[in-house]
Write a protein that holds these residues in place. Structure first.
Motif, PDB file in Angstrom:
ATOM      1  N   ARG A 153      40.082  40.941  49.609  1.00 55.04           N
ATOM      2  CA  ARG A 153      39.643  41.786  49.176  1.00 55.04           C
ATOM      3  C   ARG A 153      41.320  42.127  48.292  1.00 55.04           C
ATOM      4  NH1 ARG A 153      35.298  45.649  49.083  1.00 55.04           N
ATOM      5  NH2 ARG A 153      34.530  44.867  50.957  1.00 55.04           N
ATOM      6  N   HIS A 154      42.240  42.159  49.326  1.00 52.28           N
ATOM      7  CA  HIS A 154      43.228  42.023  48.483  1.00 52.28           C
ATOM      8  C   HIS A 154      44.408  42.699  47.457  1.00 52.28           C
ATOM      9  CE1 HIS A 154      43.835  38.677  50.459  1.00 52.28           C
ATOM     10  NE2 HIS A 154      45.321  38.950  49.672  1.00 52.28           N
ATOM     11  N   VAL A 155      42.974  40.976  46.659  1.00 47.08           N
ATOM     12  CA  VAL A 155      43.376  40.176  45.166  1.00 47.08           C
ATOM     13  C   VAL A 155      42.815  41.539  43.986  1.00 47.08           C
ATOM     14  CG1 VAL A 155      43.259  38.069  43.403  1.00 47.08           C
ATOM     15  CG2 VAL A 155      43.359  37.758  45.779  1.00 47.08           C
ATOM     16  N   LYS A 156      43.812  42.195  43.076  1.00 42.87           N
ATOM     17  CA  LYS A 156      43.278  42.492  42.206  1.00 42.87           C
ATOM     18  C   LYS A 156      42.990  42.073  40.351  1.00 42.87           C
ATOM     19  CE  LYS A 156      43.629  45.835  45.163  1.00 42.87           C
ATOM     20  NZ  LYS A 156      43.961  45.093  46.482  1.00 42.87           N
ATOM     21  N   LEU A 157      42.030  41.948  40.627  1.00 39.32           N
ATOM     22  CA  LEU A 157      41.887  41.308  38.860  1.00 39.32           C
ATOM     23  C   LEU A 157      42.057  42.194  37.878  1.00 39.32           C
ATOM     24  CD1 LEU A 157      38.564  39.394  40.234  1.00 39.32           C
ATOM     25  CD2 LEU A 157      41.024  38.831  39.900  1.00 39.32           C
ATOM     26  N   SER A 158      42.062  42.274  36.696  1.00 38.89           N
ATOM     27  CA  SER A 158      42.432  43.174  35.385  1.00 38.89           C
ATOM     28  C   SER A 158      40.928  42.985  34.913  1.00 38.89           C
ATOM     29  CB  SER A 158      43.900  43.043  34.480  1.00 38.89           C
ATOM     30  OG  SER A 158      45.157  43.951  35.393  1.00 38.89           O
ATOM     31  N   LEU A 159      40.132  43.393  34.274  1.00 36.48           N
ATOM     32  CA  LEU A 159      39.231  43.377  33.810  1.00 36.48           C
ATOM     33  C   LEU A 159      39.410  43.679  31.481  1.00 36.48           C
ATOM     34  CD1 LEU A 159      36.169  42.526  33.674  1.00 36.48           C
ATOM     35  CD2 LEU A 159      35.540  44.601  34.474  1.00 36.48           C
TER      36      LEU A 159
ATOM     37  N   TYR B  28      39.245  49.325  29.373  1.00 36.99           N
ATOM     38  CA  TYR B  28      40.422  48.152  30.489  1.00 36.99           C
ATOM     39  C   TYR B  28      40.115  48.526  31.649  1.00 36.99           C
ATOM     40  CZ  TYR B  28      44.196  46.508  32.943  1.00 36.99           C
ATOM     41  OH  TYR B  28      45.483  45.714  33.815  1.00 36.99           O
ATOM     42  N   THR B  29      40.484  48.311  33.127  1.00 37.42           N
ATOM     43  CA  THR B  29      39.876  49.036  34.026  1.00 37.42           C
ATOM     44  C   THR B  29      40.493  47.847  35.629  1.00 37.42           C
ATOM     45  OG1 THR B  29      39.069  49.512  36.240  1.00 37.42           O
ATOM     46  CG2 THR B  29      37.617  47.988  34.989  1.00 37.42           C
ATOM     47  N   VAL B  30      40.879  47.237  36.739  1.00 25.52           N
ATOM     48  CA  VAL B  30      40.984  46.644  37.445  1.00 25.52           C
ATOM     49  C   VAL B  30      40.221  47.151  38.350  1.00 25.52           C
ATOM     50  CG1 VAL B  30      43.196  46.150  39.284  1.00 25.52           C
ATOM     51  CG2 VAL B  30      43.416  47.356  36.846  1.00 25.52           C
ATOM     52  N   ILE B  31      39.934  46.070  39.407  1.00 19.30           N
ATOM     53  CA  ILE B  31      38.611  45.788  40.193  1.00 19.30           C
ATOM     54  C   ILE B  31      39.411  44.689  40.901  1.00 19.30           C
ATOM     55  CG2 ILE B  31      36.785  46.270  38.284  1.00 19.30           C
ATOM     56  CD1 ILE B  31      36.506  43.235  38.708  1.00 19.30           C
TER      57      ILE B  31
ATOM     58  N   SER C 267      37.604  39.374  29.168  1.00 15.46           N
ATOM     59  CA  SER C 267      38.938  38.695  29.763  1.00 15.46           C
ATOM     60  C   SER C 267      39.203  39.152  30.793  1.00 15.46           C
ATOM     61  CB  SER C 267      40.363  38.800  29.105  1.00 15.46           C
ATOM     62  OG  SER C 267      41.004  38.448  29.409  1.00 15.46           O
ATOM     63  N   ILE C 268      39.458  37.835  32.192  1.00 15.40           N
ATOM     64  CA  ILE C 268      39.708  38.377  34.022  1.00 15.40           C
ATOM     65  C   ILE C 268      41.249  37.692  34.016  1.00 15.40           C
ATOM     66  CG2 ILE C 268      38.779  37.943  36.071  1.00 15.40           C
ATOM     67  CD1 ILE C 268      36.358  38.351  34.952  1.00 15.40           C
ATOM     68  N   ASN C 269      42.030  38.511  34.806  1.00 15.00           N
ATOM     69  CA  ASN C 269      43.544  38.417  34.643  1.00 15.00           C
ATOM     70  C   ASN C 269      43.414  38.961  36.606  1.00 15.00           C
ATOM     71  OD1 ASN C 269      44.343  36.820  32.501  1.00 15.00           O
ATOM     72  ND2 ASN C 269      43.602  39.332  31.880  1.00 15.00           N
ATOM     73  N   GLU C 270      44.128  37.612  37.614  1.00 13.75           N
ATOM     74  CA  GLU C 270      45.005  38.808  37.963  1.00 13.75           C
ATOM     75  C   GLU C 270      46.407  39.129  38.521  1.00 13.75           C
ATOM     76  OE1 GLU C 270      46.461  36.499  42.862  1.00 13.75           O
ATOM     77  OE2 GLU C 270      44.230  35.113  41.892  1.00 13.75           O
TER      78      GLU C 270
END
Length: 286
Positions: A187-193, A233-236, A258-261
């Protein structure tokens, strides 16, 4: 049904955790970390069973967690602690192998899998897990690494009481457990969507209805097609990715996604558990 599945997984994982203690770690006096480790020390030094000590030592921490992490989470945690404690009473302390190193490795791996599943399904094993989860809500710190740091105190205690050789085996077991927990609890890993779609309003509405996240919407234009598009654009967190994928696919199968850490998030980003609806209201994500 969803809650029943969660509790079933927590139940099985709690029994597996107890088995890892009684079949791999306790026979060689290899400890787990935190409150469970202290309970194991007291269980080895007194006639009172380790399971009873786990309940006694967890009471003040669970009360604190009730106030900070929500009633549902702590109720699940109490369930997990009780199942683990009862399982420790009925699973015999039995040495499966005489190799201490092998026991510490397998015990650490199995305990890590069990703890990771318990935490992933909105529960905890009590003790330092509760403290660690509370701290990870404030900072993006891997839970396994944080708990490993706090559990180091148990290693020193076991070194003075038993032997420094066993303390080193304990350190190895705790470290392995932390690594495995971080592979499961992400859960601590954040992804830019980022989503580029010609159905921007529909995608935005669906995401807002199912995520407690803010979304930035920008007008875009296809360079080749010159079609008017919307860029969302959001961060999940990594757990939410499994929810987001089918939502976008059902509305616009042709959307560019596009999904990036993401290394770090600053600003108003909610870090608590989205399944804990008692801990926040939807307006926090506006």
């Amino acid at each position: 049904m969803d809650r029943l599945i969660r509790l079933s997984i927590v139940f099985v994982a709690s029994v597996v955790l107890a088995a890892s203690l009684n079949l791999f770690l306790l026979p060689h006096e290899i400890l787990t970390g935190g409150v469970s480790g202290i309970a194991m020390i007291l269980g080895l030094m007194t006639p009172v069973n380790t399971g009873i000590w786990i309940i006694i030592l967890n009471i003040p921490i669970l009360i604190l967690g009730w106030m900070k992490l929500g009633k549902v989470f702590i109720a699940n945690s109490v369930f997990s602690v009780l199942v683990t404690s009862v399982a420790l009473l009925y699973i015999p302390v039995m040495e499966l192998t005489g190799d201490v190193l092998l026991s510490s490795v397998f015990g650490g791996v199995i305990a890590g899998i069990a703890i990771g599943l318990i935490v992933r399904f909105h529960s905890s094993t009590g003790g330092f897990d509760v403290v660690g989860l509370f701290l990870t809500m404030k900072k993006d710190i891997p839970l396994g690494g944080l708990v490993f740091a706090m559990n180091s105190t148990v290693v020193f205690i076991s070194g003075f009481i038993f032997s420094w050789e066993l303390a080193m085996y304990t350190m190895a077991s705790i470290y392995i457990t932390g690594l495995v927990v971080d592979r499961i609890h992400t859960r601590h890993v954040k992804l830019s969507l980022m989503v580029v779609t010609n159905k921007g309003e529909e995608v935005k509405k669906e995401l807002l209805d199912n995520l407690y996240r803010g979304i930035t919407v920008v007008d875009g234009e296809g360079a080749y097609s010159e079609a008017q598009l919307k860029v969302l654009y959001t961060v999940i967190n990594r757990y939410e990715l499994a929810l987001v994928r089918p939502l976008i696919r059902n509305i616009d199968p042709n959307a560019f996604v596009s999904i990036n850490e993401t290394m770090e998030v600053m600003g108003n980003f909610r870090r608590d558990d989205p399944s804990n609806k008692t801990a926040h209201s939807k307006k926090n994500a506006a």
